[in-house]
Design a protein around this motif. Structure first.
Motif, PDB file in Angstrom:
ATOM      1  N   ARG A 110       0.834  -1.267   0.029  1.00  0.00           N
ATOM      2  CA  ARG A 110      -0.097   0.083  -0.039  1.00  0.00           C
ATOM      3  C   ARG A 110       0.907   1.182  -0.007  1.00  0.00           C
ATOM      4  O   ARG A 110       0.547   2.131  -0.584  1.00  0.00           O
ATOM      5  N   TRP A 111       1.887   1.268   0.877  1.00  0.00           N
ATOM      6  CA  TRP A 111       2.815   2.517   0.817  1.00  0.00           C
ATOM      7  C   TRP A 111       3.336   2.779  -0.497  1.00  0.00           C
ATOM      8  O   TRP A 111       3.388   3.835  -0.905  1.00  0.00           O
ATOM      9  N   VAL A 112       3.969   1.796  -1.136  1.00  0.00           N
ATOM     10  CA  VAL A 112       4.282   2.084  -2.609  1.00  0.00           C
ATOM     11  C   VAL A 112       3.409   2.669  -3.643  1.00  0.00           C
ATOM     12  O   VAL A 112       3.873   3.647  -4.395  1.00  0.00           O
ATOM     13  N   LEU A 113       2.104   1.937  -3.460  1.00  0.00           N
ATOM     14  CA  LEU A 113       1.171   2.461  -4.548  1.00  0.00           C
ATOM     15  C   LEU A 113       0.541   3.461  -4.066  1.00  0.00           C
ATOM     16  O   LEU A 113       0.400   4.542  -4.907  1.00  0.00           O
ATOM     17  N   GLU A 114       0.296   4.070  -2.794  1.00  0.00           N
ATOM     18  CA  GLU A 114      -0.466   5.144  -2.472  1.00  0.00           C
ATOM     19  C   GLU A 114       0.443   6.338  -2.790  1.00  0.00           C
ATOM     20  O   GLU A 114       0.220   7.546  -2.993  1.00  0.00           O
ATOM     21  N   GLN A 115       1.642   6.279  -2.273  1.00  0.00           N
ATOM     22  CA  GLN A 115       2.539   7.368  -2.585  1.00  0.00           C
ATOM     23  C   GLN A 115       2.769   7.765  -4.013  1.00  0.00           C
ATOM     24  O   GLN A 115       2.937   8.637  -4.488  1.00  0.00           O
TER      25      GLN A 115
ATOM     26  N   VAL B  80      -0.180   9.739   4.682  1.00  0.00           N
ATOM     27  CA  VAL B  80      -0.344   8.481   4.118  1.00  0.00           C
ATOM     28  C   VAL B  80       0.523   7.358   5.123  1.00  0.00           C
ATOM     29  O   VAL B  80      -0.086   6.576   5.542  1.00  0.00           O
ATOM     30  N   ARG B  81       1.908   8.023   5.260  1.00  0.00           N
ATOM     31  CA  ARG B  81       2.477   7.103   6.227  1.00  0.00           C
ATOM     32  C   ARG B  81       2.003   7.069   7.678  1.00  0.00           C
ATOM     33  O   ARG B  81       2.278   6.121   8.191  1.00  0.00           O
ATOM     34  N   ALA B  82       1.694   8.175   8.142  1.00  0.00           N
ATOM     35  CA  ALA B  82       0.853   8.130   9.380  1.00  0.00           C
ATOM     36  C   ALA B  82      -0.209   7.325   9.510  1.00  0.00           C
ATOM     37  O   ALA B  82      -0.303   6.576  10.580  1.00  0.00           O
ATOM     38  N   HIS B  83      -0.957   7.059   8.375  1.00  0.00           N
ATOM     39  CA  HIS B  83      -2.350   6.441   8.379  1.00  0.00           C
ATOM     40  C   HIS B  83      -1.835   5.050   8.403  1.00  0.00           C
ATOM     41  O   HIS B  83      -2.320   4.283   9.118  1.00  0.00           O
ATOM     42  N   LEU B  84      -0.823   4.647   7.547  1.00  0.00           N
ATOM     43  CA  LEU B  84      -0.486   3.226   7.585  1.00  0.00           C
ATOM     44  C   LEU B  84       0.095   2.706   8.922  1.00  0.00           C
ATOM     45  O   LEU B  84      -0.206   1.589   9.276  1.00  0.00           O
ATOM     46  N   ALA B  85       1.021   3.575   9.497  1.00  0.00           N
ATOM     47  CA  ALA B  85       1.571   3.075  10.512  1.00  0.00           C
ATOM     48  C   ALA B  85       0.780   2.946  11.813  1.00  0.00           C
ATOM     49  O   ALA B  85       0.997   2.117  12.295  1.00  0.00           O
ATOM     50  N   SER B  86      -0.358   3.938  11.722  1.00  0.00           N
ATOM     51  CA  SER B  86      -1.458   3.722  12.894  1.00  0.00           C
ATOM     52  C   SER B  86      -2.076   2.205  12.717  1.00  0.00           C
ATOM     53  O   SER B  86      -2.572   1.689  13.453  1.00  0.00           O
ATOM     54  N   THR B  87      -2.480   2.047  11.300  1.00  0.00           N
ATOM     55  CA  THR B  87      -3.040   0.789  11.055  1.00  0.00           C
ATOM     56  C   THR B  87      -2.206  -0.501  11.744  1.00  0.00           C
ATOM     57  O   THR B  87      -2.833  -1.337  12.183  1.00  0.00           O
TER      58      THR B  87
END
Length: 236
Positions: free
Chosen positions: A92-97, A209-216
């Motif tokens: 997700r990180w690769v795709l969303e950024q 995006v990074r913060a959202h994925l990290a909190s997930t």
């Protein structure tokens, strides 16, 4: 005779589809949490049908990796593993950024259009929370993230992101089951992503995006060292 036979076949197919949709939804939303043992009989009773279509649904979900069957005992809901969380979050990180960068590159008009779509999905999430409709909340969450991928202009990446749908729904569902307050956090994080894209601020969008994925990851209760993957990627 032929008519009756065709009617029975349609009825069986309908029952199998209904059983599959029910059990899969319960697993993906966390209503059947990872590690729980479920039985054909209980599901069949809940749906008012025989065990046969439920058994077929269990077999299908075992093939998809969501259940593990134990003869005479039932089906174990396969827990989401730390490795699965890490792999999905990395993808997700690769795709969303990448998608965020493409949207910002297209200029203010594209950013405004994307923000309007994102705001619509945020409204759907708020309505779902008010109605306590968890399935609708998950659908709106998936749609929110799909917007940016759709607007990236890369159909291959958009298709790959879509293939992560069930894994993402399940991860979010299980994290929210552990912490019902997580829904408010998700919406706040989504708002940060949407507003950064509206403003055409790529650095802020990437950080949101990074913060959202990290909190997930944190909500899933995964070990802290898994967070370094996203933390490092964000600054690499």
């Amino acid at each position: 005779m032929g008519y009756d036979s065709a009617t029975r076949r349609r009825s069986v197919a309908s029952a199998k589809d209904r059983a599959l949709e029910f059990v899969k939804t319960q697993v993906l939303t966390g209503a059947f949490p990872g590690g729980e043992l479920i039985s054909e009989g209980d599901v069949a009773t809940a749906l008012g049908m025989s065990r046969t279509p439920v058994r077929e649904a269990f077999l299908r979900l075992e093939a998809e990796g969501l259940l593990r069957l134990y003869p005479q005992r039932g089906a174990l809901v396969v827990p989401v593993s730390p490795d699965e969380v890490r792999e999905v979050i990395e993808a997700r990180w690769v795709l969303e950024q990448f998608a965020a960068a493409k949207v910002v590159e297209r200029g203010p008009a594209a950013c405004a259009a994307v923000f309007e779509r994102l705001a619509g999905e945020l409204a759907r999430q708020r309505d779902a929370v008010e109605a306590a409709d968890w399935v609708r909340f998950l659908e709106a969450d998936r749609a929110f993230h799909a917007v940016t991928l759709e607007e990236s202009g890369n159909a291959i990446l958009r298709g790959f992101y879509s293939s992560l749908r069930d894994r993402q729904m399940r991860m979010i569902g299980e994290s929210a089951l552990r912490d019902p307050g997580r829904t408010a956090g998700i919406m706040d994080e989504h708002r940060g992503i949407a507003e950064a894209l509206r403003d055409g601020d790529l650095a802020r969008a990437r950080e949101a995006v990074r913060a959202h994925l990290a909190s997930t990851v944190r909500a899933m209760g995964v070990a802290g060292d898994q967070l370094s993957v996203i933390g490092g990627a964000a600054h690499g």
